[in-house]
Design a protein around this motif. Structure first.
Motif, short mmCIF file in Angstrom:
data_model
loop_
_atom_site.label_atom_id
_atom_site.label_comp_id
_atom_site.label_asym_id
_atom_site.label_seq_id
_atom_site.Cartn_x
_atom_site.Cartn_y
_atom_site.Cartn_z
N CYS A 1 -6.94 2.58 2.73
CA CYS A 1 -6.75 3.75 2.26
C CYS A 1 -7.54 4.16 1.24
O CYS A 1 -8.19 3.45 0.69
CB CYS A 1 -5.10 3.63 2.07
N CYS B 1 -0.28 3.74 3.31
CA CYS B 1 0.06 3.36 4.90
C CYS B 1 1.13 2.48 4.84
O CYS B 1 1.78 2.12 6.11
CB CYS B 1 -1.27 2.81 5.67
N CYS C 1 0.94 -1.42 0.12
CA CYS C 1 -0.10 -0.03 0.04
C CYS C 1 0.92 1.17 0.16
O CYS C 1 1.61 1.39 0.90
CB CYS C 1 -0.74 -0.01 1.25
N CYS D 1 -4.35 -0.45 0.08
CA CYS D 1 -4.99 -1.38 0.73
C CYS D 1 -6.51 -1.02 0.89
O CYS D 1 -6.94 0.05 0.57
CB CYS D 1 -4.38 -1.53 1.89
ZN ZN Z 1 -3.19 1.44 3.13
#
Ligand code: ZN
Length: 301
Positions: A254, A218, A215, A251
Protein backbone atom coordinates in the motif's frame (compact mmCIF):
# COMPACT_ATOMS: atom_id res chain seq x y z
CA UNK A 1 22.59 39.22 57.88
CA UNK A 2 22.19 37.98 54.33
CA UNK A 3 18.80 38.53 52.87
CA UNK A 4 16.65 36.82 50.25
CA UNK A 5 13.95 39.00 48.73
CA UNK A 6 11.28 37.45 46.55
CA UNK A 7 9.42 39.75 44.19
CA UNK A 8 6.30 37.95 43.04
CA UNK A 9 3.14 38.55 41.07
CA UNK A 10 1.31 37.96 37.82
CA UNK A 11 2.48 38.91 34.35
CA UNK A 12 3.04 42.64 33.76
CA UNK A 13 2.56 43.65 37.39
CA UNK A 14 5.90 45.48 37.30
CA UNK A 15 8.23 43.00 39.03
CA UNK A 16 11.32 43.73 36.97
CA UNK A 17 10.82 47.49 37.13
CA UNK A 18 10.38 47.32 40.91
CA UNK A 19 13.56 45.27 41.29
CA UNK A 20 15.57 47.72 39.20
CA UNK A 21 14.44 50.67 41.29
CA UNK A 22 14.22 49.18 44.74
CA UNK A 23 17.33 47.00 44.91
CA UNK A 24 20.36 48.97 43.93
CA UNK A 25 22.68 47.33 46.47
CA UNK A 26 25.85 46.20 44.70
CA UNK A 27 26.01 43.03 46.76
CA UNK A 28 22.60 41.89 45.49
CA UNK A 29 22.27 39.27 42.78
CA UNK A 30 19.03 39.21 40.80
CA UNK A 31 17.80 35.81 39.65
CA UNK A 32 14.79 35.87 37.36
CA UNK A 33 12.72 32.70 36.94
CA UNK A 34 11.97 33.54 33.28
CA UNK A 35 15.63 33.05 32.37
CA UNK A 36 15.51 29.60 33.94
CA UNK A 37 12.28 28.68 32.17
CA UNK A 38 13.80 29.64 28.85
CA UNK A 39 16.84 27.54 29.66
CA UNK A 40 14.70 24.55 30.62
CA UNK A 41 12.73 24.78 27.37
CA UNK A 42 15.93 25.11 25.34
CA UNK A 43 17.52 22.14 27.07
CA UNK A 44 14.41 20.05 26.43
CA UNK A 45 14.67 21.00 22.76
CA UNK A 46 11.63 23.25 22.51
CA UNK A 47 11.99 26.48 20.61
CA UNK A 48 8.44 27.69 20.14
CA UNK A 49 5.60 25.21 20.59
CA UNK A 50 5.80 23.20 23.78
CA UNK A 51 3.57 20.17 24.24
CA UNK A 52 1.41 20.32 27.34
CA UNK A 53 2.83 17.12 28.67
CA UNK A 54 6.34 18.59 28.65
CA UNK A 55 5.45 21.98 30.03
CA UNK A 56 4.94 21.02 33.64
CA UNK A 57 8.24 19.16 33.68
CA UNK A 58 10.12 22.10 32.17
CA UNK A 59 8.65 24.56 34.65
CA UNK A 60 9.45 22.26 37.53
CA UNK A 61 13.00 21.87 36.29
CA UNK A 62 13.29 25.67 35.97
CA UNK A 63 12.22 26.09 39.61
CA UNK A 64 14.79 23.53 40.72
CA UNK A 65 17.62 25.30 38.86
CA UNK A 66 16.44 28.70 40.16
CA UNK A 67 16.35 27.43 43.76
CA UNK A 68 19.77 25.83 43.36
CA UNK A 69 21.33 29.12 42.22
CA UNK A 70 19.58 31.12 44.95
CA UNK A 71 21.12 28.90 47.62
CA UNK A 72 24.52 29.00 45.92
CA UNK A 73 24.58 32.80 45.72
CA UNK A 74 23.49 33.13 49.35
CA UNK A 75 26.18 30.67 50.42
CA UNK A 76 28.74 32.84 48.67
CA UNK A 77 27.68 35.74 50.86
CA UNK A 78 25.47 37.66 48.43
CA UNK A 79 22.01 39.01 49.02
CA UNK A 80 19.60 37.60 46.47
CA UNK A 81 16.56 39.12 44.80
CA UNK A 82 14.46 36.41 43.18
CA UNK A 83 11.75 37.22 40.65
CA UNK A 84 9.00 34.62 40.54
CA UNK A 85 5.30 34.28 39.80
CA UNK A 86 4.74 32.19 42.91
CA UNK A 87 0.93 32.13 42.95
CA UNK A 88 0.67 29.08 45.16
CA UNK A 89 1.80 28.52 48.74
CA UNK A 90 3.07 25.06 47.77
CA UNK A 91 5.56 26.53 45.26
CA UNK A 92 6.84 29.01 47.85
CA UNK A 93 7.08 26.40 50.57
CA UNK A 94 9.07 24.08 48.30
CA UNK A 95 11.69 26.87 48.11
CA UNK A 96 11.57 28.09 51.69
CA UNK A 97 11.86 24.66 53.30
CA UNK A 98 15.05 23.91 51.33
CA UNK A 99 16.55 27.35 51.91
CA UNK A 100 15.85 27.28 55.65
CA UNK A 101 17.47 23.87 55.87
CA UNK A 102 20.63 25.12 54.14
CA UNK A 103 21.04 28.62 55.58
CA UNK A 104 20.20 30.99 58.40
CA UNK A 105 18.99 34.07 56.55
CA UNK A 106 16.22 36.62 56.44
CA UNK A 107 13.50 35.95 53.86
CA UNK A 108 11.09 38.63 52.70
CA UNK A 109 8.56 38.78 49.92
CA UNK A 110 7.15 41.68 47.92
CA UNK A 111 3.80 40.96 46.28
CA UNK A 112 3.05 43.14 43.29
CA UNK A 113 -0.55 44.39 43.48
CA UNK A 114 -0.78 47.22 40.94
CA UNK A 115 -3.82 49.41 40.41
CA UNK A 116 -5.84 48.61 37.28
CA UNK A 117 -4.49 51.71 35.54
CA UNK A 118 -0.87 50.79 36.19
CA UNK A 119 -1.39 47.16 35.22
CA UNK A 120 -3.23 48.06 32.01
CA UNK A 121 -0.44 50.50 31.16
CA UNK A 122 2.22 47.78 31.65
CA UNK A 123 0.28 45.34 29.46
CA UNK A 124 0.02 47.95 26.74
CA UNK A 125 3.69 48.92 26.95
CA UNK A 126 4.76 45.30 26.68
CA UNK A 127 2.32 44.69 23.82
CA UNK A 128 0.98 41.55 25.48
CA UNK A 129 -1.85 39.65 23.89
CA UNK A 130 -3.78 39.05 27.13
CA UNK A 131 -6.17 41.67 28.48
CA UNK A 132 -6.20 43.17 31.97
CA UNK A 133 -9.45 41.30 32.58
CA UNK A 134 -7.80 37.94 31.74
CA UNK A 135 -4.80 38.57 33.94
CA UNK A 136 -6.89 39.80 36.83
CA UNK A 137 -9.34 36.93 36.68
CA UNK A 138 -6.54 34.41 36.62
CA UNK A 139 -4.80 36.08 39.54
CA UNK A 140 -7.97 36.26 41.61
CA UNK A 141 -8.66 32.60 40.90
CA UNK A 142 -5.17 31.18 41.47
CA UNK A 143 -3.16 33.51 43.68
CA UNK A 144 -2.79 32.64 47.36
CA UNK A 145 -1.47 35.67 49.22
CA UNK A 146 1.68 34.75 51.21
CA UNK A 147 1.15 33.97 54.87
CA UNK A 148 3.79 34.30 57.66
CA UNK A 149 3.26 30.59 58.45
CA UNK A 150 5.01 29.77 55.18
CA UNK A 151 8.27 30.97 56.71
CA UNK A 152 8.57 34.60 55.60
CA UNK A 153 10.07 37.11 58.02
CA UNK A 154 8.38 40.00 56.25
CA UNK A 155 5.60 40.22 53.68
CA UNK A 156 4.99 43.41 51.71
CA UNK A 157 2.25 44.47 49.36
CA UNK A 158 3.44 46.77 46.58
CA UNK A 159 0.69 49.00 45.23
CA UNK A 160 2.10 51.11 42.40
CA UNK A 161 4.93 53.07 44.05
CA UNK A 162 4.01 52.39 47.66
CA UNK A 163 5.10 49.53 49.88
CA UNK A 164 2.95 48.28 52.75
CA UNK A 165 3.92 45.70 55.35
CA UNK A 166 1.12 43.13 55.41
CA UNK A 167 1.44 40.33 57.94
CA UNK A 168 -1.79 38.34 58.08
CA UNK A 169 -2.55 36.06 61.04
CA UNK A 170 -0.32 32.99 60.78
CA UNK A 171 -2.44 30.22 59.31
CA UNK A 172 -0.98 26.76 59.67
CA UNK A 173 -3.73 25.23 57.55
CA UNK A 174 -2.16 26.90 54.51
CA UNK A 175 1.18 25.21 55.07
CA UNK A 176 -0.38 21.83 55.89
CA UNK A 177 -2.45 21.93 52.72
CA UNK A 178 0.57 23.02 50.67
CA UNK A 179 2.75 20.21 52.01
CA UNK A 180 -0.01 17.70 51.31
CA UNK A 181 -0.33 18.98 47.74
CA UNK A 182 3.42 18.77 47.22
CA UNK A 183 3.50 15.17 48.46
CA UNK A 184 0.63 14.23 46.14
CA UNK A 185 2.35 15.91 43.24
CA UNK A 186 5.56 14.01 43.92
CA UNK A 187 3.65 10.74 43.99
CA UNK A 188 1.94 11.53 40.70
CA UNK A 189 5.28 12.35 39.05
CA UNK A 190 6.78 9.06 40.26
CA UNK A 191 3.83 7.16 38.79
CA UNK A 192 4.18 8.97 35.48
CA UNK A 193 7.89 8.13 35.38
CA UNK A 194 7.06 4.50 36.00
CA UNK A 195 4.64 4.44 33.07
CA UNK A 196 7.19 6.12 30.79
CA UNK A 197 9.90 3.65 31.80
CA UNK A 198 7.64 0.66 31.27
CA UNK A 199 6.74 2.00 27.86
CA UNK A 200 10.40 2.43 26.94
CA UNK A 201 11.08 -1.17 27.96
CA UNK A 202 8.12 -2.36 25.91
CA UNK A 203 9.27 -0.51 22.80
CA UNK A 204 12.79 -1.84 23.28
CA UNK A 205 11.45 -5.40 23.53
CA UNK A 206 9.44 -4.95 20.34
CA UNK A 207 12.67 -4.89 18.37
CA UNK A 208 13.21 -8.56 19.04
CA UNK A 209 9.77 -10.12 19.35
CA UNK A 210 6.91 -10.37 16.88
CA UNK A 211 3.80 -8.20 17.27
CA UNK A 212 0.69 -7.52 15.20
CA UNK A 213 1.22 -5.18 12.28
CA UNK A 214 -1.99 -3.72 10.85
CA UNK A 215 -2.13 -2.02 7.47
CA UNK A 216 -4.44 0.97 7.81
CA UNK A 217 -5.10 1.06 4.06
CA UNK A 218 -5.93 -2.55 3.02
CA UNK A 219 -6.51 -3.99 6.51
CA UNK A 220 -3.84 -6.69 6.21
CA UNK A 221 -2.66 -8.18 9.55
CA UNK A 222 0.64 -9.92 10.17
CA UNK A 223 2.26 -11.20 13.37
CA UNK A 224 5.91 -10.44 12.57
CA UNK A 225 9.09 -8.93 13.97
CA UNK A 226 10.43 -5.47 13.16
CA UNK A 227 13.05 -7.05 10.91
CA UNK A 228 10.41 -9.13 9.03
CA UNK A 229 8.27 -6.03 8.56
CA UNK A 230 11.18 -3.99 7.28
CA UNK A 231 12.14 -6.66 4.75
CA UNK A 232 8.54 -6.98 3.55
CA UNK A 233 8.36 -3.23 2.94
CA UNK A 234 6.01 -2.17 5.76
CA UNK A 235 6.02 1.50 6.78
CA UNK A 236 5.69 0.99 10.52
CA UNK A 237 7.22 2.09 13.82
CA UNK A 238 9.87 1.93 15.05
CA UNK A 239 11.44 2.07 11.55
CA UNK A 240 9.06 4.75 10.39
CA UNK A 241 7.47 7.12 12.90
CA UNK A 242 6.88 6.40 16.57
CA UNK A 243 4.42 4.34 18.54
CA UNK A 244 1.77 6.53 20.11
CA UNK A 245 2.15 9.28 17.51
CA UNK A 246 0.23 9.76 14.32
CA UNK A 247 2.23 8.26 11.46
CA UNK A 248 1.84 5.88 8.52
CA UNK A 249 0.96 2.24 9.16
CA UNK A 250 1.07 0.43 5.82
CA UNK A 251 2.05 -2.95 4.40
CA UNK A 252 4.52 -3.30 1.54
CA UNK A 253 1.74 -3.18 -1.09
CA UNK A 254 0.00 0.00 0.00
CA UNK A 255 0.92 3.61 -0.49
CA UNK A 256 1.79 6.36 1.95
CA UNK A 257 -0.54 8.77 0.16
CA UNK A 258 -3.58 6.73 1.24
CA UNK A 259 -2.84 7.09 4.95
CA UNK A 260 -4.43 9.40 7.53
CA UNK A 261 -0.98 10.76 8.23
CA UNK A 262 -0.63 11.88 4.62
CA UNK A 263 -4.08 13.47 4.57
CA UNK A 264 -3.46 15.40 7.77
CA UNK A 265 -0.09 16.67 6.63
CA UNK A 266 -0.84 17.53 3.05
CA UNK A 267 -4.52 18.36 2.78
CA UNK A 268 -5.79 19.83 6.00
CA UNK A 269 -2.59 20.74 7.79
CA UNK A 270 -4.24 20.29 11.17
CA UNK A 271 -1.91 21.71 13.86
CA UNK A 272 -2.04 18.49 15.84
CA UNK A 273 0.50 18.79 18.66
CA UNK A 274 0.28 15.03 18.23
CA UNK A 275 -2.34 12.87 19.81
CA UNK A 276 -0.10 11.44 22.45
CA UNK A 277 -0.82 7.90 23.48
CA UNK A 278 -4.53 8.48 23.33
CA UNK A 279 -4.29 10.60 26.48
CA UNK A 280 -6.00 13.46 24.71
CA UNK A 281 -8.12 13.50 21.62
CA UNK A 282 -7.35 16.12 19.01
CA UNK A 283 -10.43 18.07 20.03
CA UNK A 284 -9.31 18.09 23.63
CA UNK A 285 -5.85 19.33 22.78
CA UNK A 286 -7.17 22.10 20.58
CA UNK A 287 -9.72 23.05 23.21
CA UNK A 288 -7.02 23.30 25.85
CA UNK A 289 -4.96 25.54 23.61
CA UNK A 290 -7.95 27.74 22.98
CA UNK A 291 -8.81 28.02 26.64
CA UNK A 292 -5.37 28.57 28.04
CA UNK A 293 -4.30 31.28 25.66
CA UNK A 294 -0.72 32.19 26.31
CA UNK A 295 -0.96 33.01 30.00
CA UNK A 296 -1.53 30.10 32.30
CA UNK A 297 1.11 28.09 30.51
CA UNK A 298 4.05 30.25 31.47
CA UNK A 299 4.30 29.24 35.08
CA UNK A 300 3.45 26.45 37.44
CA UNK A 301 0.05 26.88 38.98
ZN1 ZN B 1 -1.86 -2.75 2.81
Amino acid sequence: MRKLSFVIGATATGKTHFIEHHFSDENSVVLNIYDYQQKAYDEAGFKEAIPFSAQFRCLKKANEMHLHDIIEELEQGHNVVAEQTFFKAKRRIAYIDKIRKALDIEIEVYVMCPSDDRWAYNIKMRELSGSLKNYKEQTERDMEFPNPAEGFDKIYEVIDDEIFLRMDEPNLEITEKARRELAEEEERICKEDEIVNKRKELIESMKTRPFWHYCEVCGKKEFITVQDAFEAGWDYPPHMGHFGFLGPRTCGNCLLKDTLYWRVNTEKKVPIPVVVDGMLTTEEVLKEYAECGDMSITFLT
